[in-house]
Write an enzyme that holds these catalytic residues in place. Structure first.
Site, mmCIF file in Angstrom:
data_model
loop_
_atom_site.group_PDB
_atom_site.id
_atom_site.type_symbol
_atom_site.label_atom_id
_atom_site.label_comp_id
_atom_site.label_asym_id
_atom_site.label_seq_id
_atom_site.Cartn_x
_atom_site.Cartn_y
_atom_site.Cartn_z
ATOM 1 N N TYR A 71 -24.604 -27.602 19.456
ATOM 2 C CA TYR A 71 -23.202 -28.050 19.473
ATOM 3 C C TYR A 71 -22.451 -27.465 18.287
ATOM 4 O O TYR A 71 -21.302 -27.059 18.408
ATOM 5 C CB TYR A 71 -23.124 -29.583 19.436
ATOM 6 C CG TYR A 71 -21.706 -30.063 19.633
ATOM 7 C CD1 TYR A 71 -21.189 -30.237 20.913
ATOM 8 C CD2 TYR A 71 -20.856 -30.280 18.538
ATOM 9 C CE1 TYR A 71 -19.875 -30.624 21.109
ATOM 10 C CE2 TYR A 71 -19.535 -30.669 18.733
ATOM 11 C CZ TYR A 71 -19.049 -30.839 20.014
ATOM 12 O OH TYR A 71 -17.743 -31.217 20.198
ATOM 13 N N PHE A 123 4.860 -11.866 28.566
ATOM 14 C CA PHE A 123 3.726 -12.017 29.471
ATOM 15 C C PHE A 123 3.751 -13.470 29.951
ATOM 16 O O PHE A 123 4.167 -14.359 29.216
ATOM 17 C CB PHE A 123 2.391 -11.682 28.805
ATOM 18 C CG PHE A 123 1.239 -11.838 29.759
ATOM 19 C CD1 PHE A 123 1.045 -10.916 30.778
ATOM 20 C CD2 PHE A 123 0.387 -12.927 29.683
ATOM 21 C CE1 PHE A 123 0.022 -11.085 31.708
ATOM 22 C CE2 PHE A 123 -0.638 -13.096 30.603
ATOM 23 C CZ PHE A 123 -0.820 -12.172 31.617
ATOM 24 N N THR A 124 3.312 -13.700 31.190
ATOM 25 C CA THR A 124 3.500 -15.003 31.840
ATOM 26 C C THR A 124 3.013 -16.191 30.992
ATOM 27 O O THR A 124 3.794 -17.086 30.667
ATOM 28 C CB THR A 124 2.771 -15.024 33.192
ATOM 29 O OG1 THR A 124 1.417 -14.619 32.989
ATOM 30 C CG2 THR A 124 3.428 -14.059 34.175
ATOM 31 N N ASP A 214 -0.472 -9.888 20.420
ATOM 32 C CA ASP A 214 -1.288 -10.202 21.581
ATOM 33 C C ASP A 214 -2.187 -8.974 21.726
ATOM 34 O O ASP A 214 -1.793 -7.954 22.281
ATOM 35 C CB ASP A 214 -0.418 -10.418 22.824
ATOM 36 C CG ASP A 214 -1.249 -10.830 24.031
ATOM 37 O OD1 ASP A 214 -2.437 -10.438 24.092
ATOM 38 O OD2 ASP A 214 -0.713 -11.516 24.921
ATOM 39 N N LYS A 257 -10.523 -9.062 29.070
ATOM 40 C CA LYS A 257 -10.112 -7.693 29.347
ATOM 41 C C LYS A 257 -10.963 -6.724 28.512
ATOM 42 O O LYS A 257 -12.092 -6.453 28.894
ATOM 43 C CB LYS A 257 -8.617 -7.520 29.073
ATOM 44 C CG LYS A 257 -7.732 -8.159 30.140
ATOM 45 C CD LYS A 257 -7.467 -9.631 29.910
ATOM 46 C CE LYS A 257 -6.371 -10.174 30.811
ATOM 47 N NZ LYS A 257 -5.810 -11.433 30.326
ATOM 48 N N ARG A 381 4.099 -8.000 40.560
ATOM 49 C CA ARG A 381 4.591 -8.169 39.190
ATOM 50 C C ARG A 381 6.072 -7.834 39.209
ATOM 51 O O ARG A 381 6.489 -6.715 38.962
ATOM 52 C CB ARG A 381 3.849 -7.264 38.201
ATOM 53 C CG ARG A 381 2.440 -7.693 37.904
ATOM 54 C CD ARG A 381 2.301 -8.759 36.831
ATOM 55 N NE ARG A 381 2.251 -10.126 37.305
ATOM 56 C CZ ARG A 381 1.573 -11.092 36.705
ATOM 57 N NH1 ARG A 381 0.848 -10.860 35.630
ATOM 58 N NH2 ARG A 381 1.607 -12.319 37.156
ATOM 59 N N PHE A 448 4.105 -17.734 40.668
ATOM 60 C CA PHE A 448 3.462 -16.646 41.409
ATOM 61 C C PHE A 448 2.030 -16.976 41.828
ATOM 62 O O PHE A 448 1.530 -16.447 42.813
ATOM 63 C CB PHE A 448 3.479 -15.348 40.588
ATOM 64 C CG PHE A 448 2.800 -15.464 39.254
ATOM 65 C CD1 PHE A 448 3.480 -15.976 38.163
ATOM 66 C CD2 PHE A 448 1.486 -15.078 39.093
ATOM 67 C CE1 PHE A 448 2.852 -16.107 36.938
ATOM 68 C CE2 PHE A 448 0.849 -15.189 37.862
ATOM 69 C CZ PHE A 448 1.537 -15.710 36.783
#
Ligand SMILES: *Cc1c(COP(=O)(O)O)cnc(C)c1O
Length: 456
Positions: A71, A123-124, A214, A257, A381, A448
């Site tokens: 943990y 970005f969303t 980001d 990514k 998009r 979306f």
């Protein structure tokens, strides 16, 4: 024309099949013409996203078997921390379950209600988390990014005049922080130049603004800097990454990514203050500060994937496979965003389906038609993703109305790319017969993902 040679060989395969034409028609109707709502079993080639869809390496899988599921104080966390320090150069690391967990902590901490967050295109999830904290995200990307035909190699750059205008209009106190995305997703996977980052740091120092990256696609951005920016031709990718990050105060990162894993994320920072606060909050929302919602084995896979994803030979293959698909499109005159970006090829739906009006959702329509033709899954998009104006409630119709063909890392072969290009060429021939869509269900947040449509 041949695709780039893969710097790996295949050790395990997953079967895929092409559903019948009848099933494809049925499946897309059942899904409300929204590719997010398809069963993945009905998909032959899945280009919905490059997020969490990577094939991991034998080295990463071996690491998964070394998960320390304690943990607290898992040794995999310390391996992850070390990998981030080595590859990105940040001192402090807070793990999260995925990128949006990091956005929640970081953007929530740095944004006060009523403040502005300038960013090189939204970005969303990033926009949603700034708004959740009471802020507003405003665009400061160069105009070139909004022009799909413009071939500027660094369309992700920040426009200092736009940034200055926001400061003049709102006052420096209203700026929460400056947010810069690497290899800007919504602009077509377009990189930021090192020169721009360096100048932004100087600019922000004058105002004492924090810069938060980001950094989700920073390794692919670093490849473009090496390929396109003078002076970096022979610089190791890791050195480029460390220089990039040196111009920021911290970053959020979706590991799904460039770190080549199926789940995971983190935030990292040079700032003890940001670290102390976010580490305090991570226990409320994600998990203890040495796992943040990831299993020990997940952290090990991220640590190894971050290093692998920053290797030059891999990145060269990766970027050139995306280019291979884009070049096949260009050969049959499909209108795409140029230059071809890092993780995806973006088709300009406004040109492809020029007979549809904006409120017939051309990109959504094209994405559904592609699935019907070939069982290839892509993503809208454009205006559906952009959503409504926060104040007026009106639909926003952004200049870019695109269909994204996102290439998962190390998953599909160059022959798969050829299959996709053949389908698109076929559809382009009969584009005038494609009818638009009407939105019949609209969720309040990030519409979306779950919106439903009917054929007109
Ligand atoms: C994917 C992504 C995120 C959000 O990360 P998740 O892991 O999906 O939560 C944030 N920013 C960018 C640029 C992304 O591509």
């Amino acid at each position: 024309m041949n695709g780039p040679v893969e710097p790996f060989k295949i050790k395990m395969i997953e079967h895929v099949k092409i559903p019948s034409e009848k099933r494809r028609k049925e499946a897309i109707r059942e899904a409300g013409f929204n590719t997010f709502l398809l069963y993945s079993d009905d998909v032959f080639i899945d280009l919905l996203t490059d997020s969490g869809t990577t094939a991991m390496s034998d080295n990463q899988w071996a690491g998964m078997m070394l998960g320390d599921e304690a943990y607290a104080g898992s040794k995999n966390f310390y391996n992850l921390e070390k990998a981030i320090q080595d590859v990105l150069g940040y001192k402090y690391v807070v793990p999260t379950h995925q990128g949006r967990g990091a956005e929640h902590l970081m953007y929530g901490h740095l944004t006060n209600p009523g403040q502005i967050v300038p960013r090189n295109m939204y970005f969303t999830t990033s926009k949603a988390h700034v708004e959740l904290a009471g802020g507003t995200m405003l665009d400061v990307i160069i105009d070139d990014a909004h022009d799909p035909e413009n071939e500027n190699p660094f369309k992700g750059d920040v426009d200092f005049k736009k940034l200055q205008n926001l400061i003049d209009e709102y006052g420096p106190d209203k700026i929460a922080f400056v947010n810069v995305e690497m290899n800007v997703n919504m602009a077509g996977g377009q990189p930021v130049s090192m020169k721009n980052l360096r100048e932004l740091r100087e600019f922000c120092n004058d105002y004492n603004f924090k810069i938060i990256f980001d950094a989700t696609r920073s390794s692919e951005n670093a490849y473009f800097i090496r390929e396109q920016e003078k002076g970096y031709e022979n610089t190791p990718i890791i050195d480029i990454l460390r220089e990039m990050m040196s111009y920021s105060d911290g970053c959020i990162y979706s590991s799904k990514k460039d770190c080549m894993v199926n789940i995971g994320g983190f935030l990292a920072t040079h700032s003890k203050d940001i670290f102390d606060y976010t580490r305090g909050m991570v226990v409320l929302f994600e998990g203890l500060h040495t796992y943040g919602g990831m299993a020990g084995r997940d952290m090990e896979a991220v640590a190894r994937g971050l290093r692998e994803g920053a290797e030059y030979e891999y990145l060269k293959y990766r970027i050139n496979q995306v280019r291979y698909l884009g070049d096949l499109f260009v050969k049959v005159n499909i209108p795409i965003v140029k230059p071809i970006g890092g993780h995806a090829v973006f088709v300009n739906a406004l040109k492809f389906l020029h007979h549809l009006s904006r409120d017939q959702w051309p990109a959504q329509t094209l994405s559904a038609a592609i699935y019907e033709d070939s069982a290839v899954r892509t993503m809208e998009r454009g205006a559906v993703s952009k959503g409504r104006d926060k104040d007026t409630g009106e639909n926003i119709f952004p200049p870019l109305e695109l269909v994204r063909f996102t290439i998962p890392r190390r998953v599909y072969t160059n022959t798969h790319m050829e299959y996709i290009a053949e389908s698109i060429a076929r559809l382009y021939e009969k584009r005038d017969t494609i009818h638009g869509l009407k939105m019949v269900f609209e969720p309040k947040h990030l519409r979306f993902f779950q919106a439903r449509f009917e054929k007109l």
